[in-house]
Design a protein around this motif. Structure first.
Motif: not given
Ligand SMILES: Nc1ncnc2c1ncn2[C@@H]1O[C@H](COP(=O)(O)OP(=O)(O)O)[C@@H](O)[C@H]1O
Ligand SMILES: [Mg+2]
Lengths: 253, 415
Positions: B229, B231, B260, B263, B265, B267, B301, B319
C-alpha cells in the motif's frame, strides 16, 4: 467411576486441609446457638419437661444436625465458583465420569460435616453435656450425619445449577435452614409443639435425623427410632443425589 | 484431524453465535481462528471439545463424531480453555497428577510424564509450589502442560496468550511452535491478536459474527490485499491530483486506487520498485506529493478487507470509511488477478519470478501428498461469500500454492 470419584474427592480434601480455617468458621454459628440456646431455654425446658434431664443434653443432637445444614449448604456456592473459574469445564473436556464430578463434591461435603460434628460434640462435652460416648453410638450418629450431609450438599449443588447465581443460592440456603430447624424437635421437644407443627415435622427429614441422633446419643438407645430416622435420611440422600446428578448432566449448553 | 461442516449454534437468546461454519484442519498444522471478541471462537472450541451442544452441522474430531462418540473425542484432545481452570490451592505437580488421573493414566506413567513436561516447559523448580504463587506466564505453561498430560495428538488453545505481557507472550509462542515442530502436534488456537496468528499459524481463518470470512496462510491472506500500500498526500485542493489519480490507475502495476480526503491509497504489486515511477508520473501531471508512505499489508488490512471493520476496534473514523469504500468494491480487481496468476503468470513481473522460484522450491521439497487438502481449496471461495464479499465467490485460490504440502512448515518462525 469410583476411581474418578476418589481422585476428585482427594483433591477437594487436600484443598480443604490447606485452608482449615474455613472448617472452623462454619462451626462458629452452631457453637453460638449451643451456648446461647443452652442458657436461654434451659429453665423453660426444665420447668415444662420435668423428666427430660438437662436441656443441654437434649440440645446437642439438634446442634449437630444444624452443623450439618450449615456445613453442607456451601457446596453449591463452590460449584458455581468452579464453573466460573473453568475448573468444571476442565473436568468436562476430560473423559472423567460426570457422575463422579457430582459424587466427589457431595462426599467431600459429607466428610467435612462429619469432622465438624465430632468437633461440636467434643465442645459440647467440654461444656458439660452428658451424651453417650460409646463408639458404636457415635458411629451410628456419624452415619446419619454423613447421609444428611450428602443430601443437603446435593440439594445445594442442584439448586446452584438451577439458579446459576450465588446470591439467590445463599438466600435460599439461609431461608431453608431456619424453618427446617424450627419445624423439628431440634430445639424443642415434641411435647411442647403445637399440634400442626408436630404434623409438619413429621414430613421433615431433619426431624427424623434429629430423632435418630438423639436416639443413640442419649441413653437408653432407641433402635426403632434410629431405624426409622436412618431409612428416611437414606432415602432423602439417594433422591437428592440423583436429582443433583441429573441437574448436572443438563448443564450442557 | 478436524472436519466441521455447517456448524451452527444458536443460544436460547436467539443469537447465532456460530453460523454455518466450515473448517478442515489437517494433522500437523497450527491453525488460528482469528477474530474479535464475540466472534464465536470460544463457542466453536466448546462444541469441538464436546462440552457444548449445537443446532446444525457435523463435527468430526480426530476421526470421531462429537455427538455419537464424545468419550473418544475427549480422550483424543487436550483443551486449554480461555479461563485457566487449574486449581490455585494445589501445587503444579498436584494439578498435573490430578489431570493424569482424570485421563485414567497409571501412577508411574503420570510421574514420568510430569517430569517430561516439567522439563519441557521449564517448570521443574516450581512444580512443588502452590499455583497461587505462579506468574501469569507460568500458569499458562502449566495449563498447556496439563492439557498435554495424556499425550493427545490434537490440542485446542483458546486465546492462549490473553492478558500476558509481550515477553511472556513471545516465550509462549516459542513453546507452542516447538510442540508442533518436535511432536507434530496439531494445534487449533484462537486469538484476537494479529501478530499471534501471523507469527504462529500455518493457516488462519478469519472469523467474524460466527462466520468464517476467509481461510489461507498468513502470506496468502496478506497477498490477497494485493501487494503493498502506497499512500500519497497532496497539498489541499491540488487541481492536478485528480488527473494524476486517473492516469496512475491505468498503470498495469496498480491494482486499485482509493481516495481518502487529500490522501490517495495506491495498491501496487511491489511498492519500493514502483515509487520512482509514481513520483515521475506525479511530476508529469504537475502535482506535488507532500508525503509518501509505503507499507506491506498486515493481517489487519486483511481483516478490514473481509469484515469491513478493524479487529482492534481502534481504527479512526476516516480509516474505517475508506476501508468500507474498498470493501464495497468487492476488493477491486485483485480477485481477477488471482485468477490470472492461477492460469498463467504474467511473464517478467517480479511477482511471477517469485512465483516460479517458489514452485521450483516446492518440487525440490519432494512434494509428498500433493493436493492433500482439496477441501480447503474448494471451501475457500464459498466460505468467504459473505454478504459484502459475494463478488469474491468466484475467486480461485491458486492451486499451485498448495502443491507442496509442507510449504507452510518452511515459513520463517520466531526463534
Ligand atoms: N452461554 C451463552 N449464552 C448466550 N450467549 C452466549 C453464551 N456464550 C457466548 N455467547 C455469545 O455468543 C457470542 C460468541 O461468543 P464467544 O464464542 O465467547 O466469542 P469469542 O470467544 O470469539 O470472543 C457472543 O456474542 C457471546 O455474547
Ligand atoms: Mg473467547
Amino acid at each position: 467411576m469410583l476411581a474418578d470419584t476418589w481422585h476428585l474427592f482427594g483433591k477437594y480434601m487436600r484443598i480443604t486441609l490447606r485452608m482449615p480455617m474455613w472448617t472452623f468458621f462454619t462451626l462458629i454459628q452452631p457453637l453460638i446457638w449451643l451456648v446461647i440456646f443452652g442458657q436461654l431455654f434451659r429453665n423453660m425446658y426444665q420447668a415444662s419437661v420435668p423428666a427430660g434431664g438437662h436441656y443441654m443434653d437434649f440440645l446437642v443432637p439438634g446442634i449437630v444436625i444444624m452443623t450439618v445444614l450449615f456445613g453442607s449448604a456451601w457446596s453449591g456456592v463452590s460449584l458455581l465458583r468452579d464453573i466460573t473459574s473453568g475448573t468444571v469445564d476442565r473436568m468436562l473436556v476430560s473423559p472423567v465420569s460426570r457422575v463422579a464430578i457430582v459424587l466427589s463434591r457431595v462426599l467431600h461435603s459429607a466428610a467435612q460435616v462429619v469432622v465438624q460434628s465430632v468437633i461440636i460434640l467434643l465442645l459440647a462435652v467440654l461444656l458439660g453435656a452428658k451424651i453417650s460416648l460409646n463408639p458404636l453410638h457415635l458411629g451410628l450418629m456419624l452415619v446419619i450425619v454423613m447421609l444428611l450431609g450428602i443430601a443437603f450438599a446435593s440439594v445445594s449443588n442442584g439448586l446452584a445449577i438451577l439458579l446459576q447465581r450465588e446470591e439467590p443460592l445463599v438466600a435460599i440456603g439461609n431461608l431453608m435452614t431456619l424453618p427446617l430447624m424450627l419445624f423439628s424437635s431440634a430445639l424443642m421437644p415434641v411435647a411442647l409443639m403445637p399440634e400442626w407443627i408436630r404434623t409438619v415435622a413429621h414430613f421433615n427429614p431433619i426431624d427424623h435425623a434429629v430423632a435418630a441422633v438423639r436416639s443413640v446419643l442419649i441413653a437408653p438407645m432407641d433402635a426403632g427410632t434410629y431405624a426409622i430416622g436412618f431409612s428416611v435420611v437414606a432415602v432423602f440422600a439417594a433422591v437428592t443425589t440423583g436429582w443433583a446428578i441429573s441437574a448436572f448432566n443438563s448443564l450442557r449448553d | 484431524m478436524i472436519q466441521v461442516k455447517g456448524l451452527t449454534k444458536i443460544f436460547p437468546s436467539g443469537l447465532r453465535a456460530v453460523d454455518g461454519l466450515d473448517l478442515t484442519i489437517n494433522a500437523g498444522e497450527i491453525f488460528a481462528l482469528l477474530g474479535p471478541n464475540g466472534a464465536g471462537k470460544t463457542t466453536t472450541i466448546r462444541v469441538m471439545s464436546t462440552i457444548s451442544g449445537f443446532d446444525e452441522g457435523s463435527v468430526q474430531i480426530a476421526g470421531y463424531n462429537v455427538d455419537s462418540d464424545p468419550q473418544k473425542v475427549r480422550e483424543s484432545i487436550g483443551v486449554v480453555a480461555q479461563q485457566t481452570g487449574i486449581d490455585y490451592f494445589l501445587t503444579g505437580r498436584e494439578n498435573l497428577a490430578l489431570q493424569g488421573q482424570l485421563y485414567r493414566m497409571n501412577r508411574a506413567d503420570i510421574n514420568a510424564r510430569i517430569d517430561e513436561l516439567g522439563g519441557y516447559f521449564e517448570l521443574h523448580d516450581s512444580l512443588d509450589r502452590l499455583v497461587s504463587t505462579y506468574s501469569g506466564g507460568m500458569r499458562r505453561k502449566l495449563d498447556i502442560a496439563c492439557a498435554l498430560i495424556h499425550r493427545p495428538r490434537l490440542v485446542f488453545l483458546d486465546e492462549p496468550t490473553l492478558g500476558l505481557d509481550i515477553k511472556s507472550r513471545q516465550s509462549l509462542w516459542r513453546y507452542i511452535e516447538k510442540l508442533n515442530r518436535e511432536f507434530n502436534l496439531t494445534i487449533l488456537l484462537t486469538t484476537h491478536y494479529l501478530e499471534e496468528a501471523d507469527n504462529l499459524a500455518h493457516r488462519v481463518a478469519i472469523i467474524n459474527l460466527g462466520k468464517i470470512q476467509v481461510i489461507g496462510t498468513p502470506a496468502e491472506l496478506k497477498h490477497s490485499v494485493q501487494g503493498d500500500s502506497v499512500v500519497l498526500e497532496f497539498a489541499a485542493g491540488d487541481p492536478h491530483a485528480g488527473k494524476f489519480a486517473t492516469a496512475i490507475k491505468q498503470e498495469p502495476f496498480v491494482s486499485d486506487v482509493l481516495w481518502e480526503t487529500d490522501k490517495l491509497h495506491l495498491y501496487v504489486d511491489s511498492g519500493a520498485g514502483r515509487v520512482p515511477r509514481i513520483m515521475q508520473a506525479a511530476t508529469e501531471h504537475g502535482t506535488t506529493v507532500r508525503t509518501l508512505s509505503l507499507a506491506e499489508p498486515t493481517l489487519d488490512d486483511v481483516f478490514l478487507k473481509y469484515t469491513g471493520a478493524s479487529i482492534s476496534g481502534t481504527a479512526g473514523e476516516t480509516t474505517d470509511e475508506w476501508w468500507k469504500q474498498w470493501a464495497g468494491k468487492g476488493g477491486g480487481n485483485w480477485s481477477n488477478k488471482w485468477q490470472a496468476d492461477n492460469g498463467k503468470p504474467a511473464e517478467g513481473t517480479p511477482d511471477a519470478a517469485d512465483w516460479q522460484k517458489w514452485q521450483q522450491g516446492d518440487n525440490k521439497g519432494g512434494g509428498n501428498a500433493s493436493g492433500e487438502w482439496p477441501q480447503d481449496r474448494d471451501a475457500n471461495p464459498s466460505s468467504n461469500a459473505g454478504p459484502e464479499q459475494s463478488q469474491d465467490s468466484n475467486q480461485k485460490w491458486p492451486s499451485d500454492k498448495w502443491s507442496g504440502s509442507d510449504d507452510w512448515k518452511k515459513r520463517d518462525k520466531p526463534e
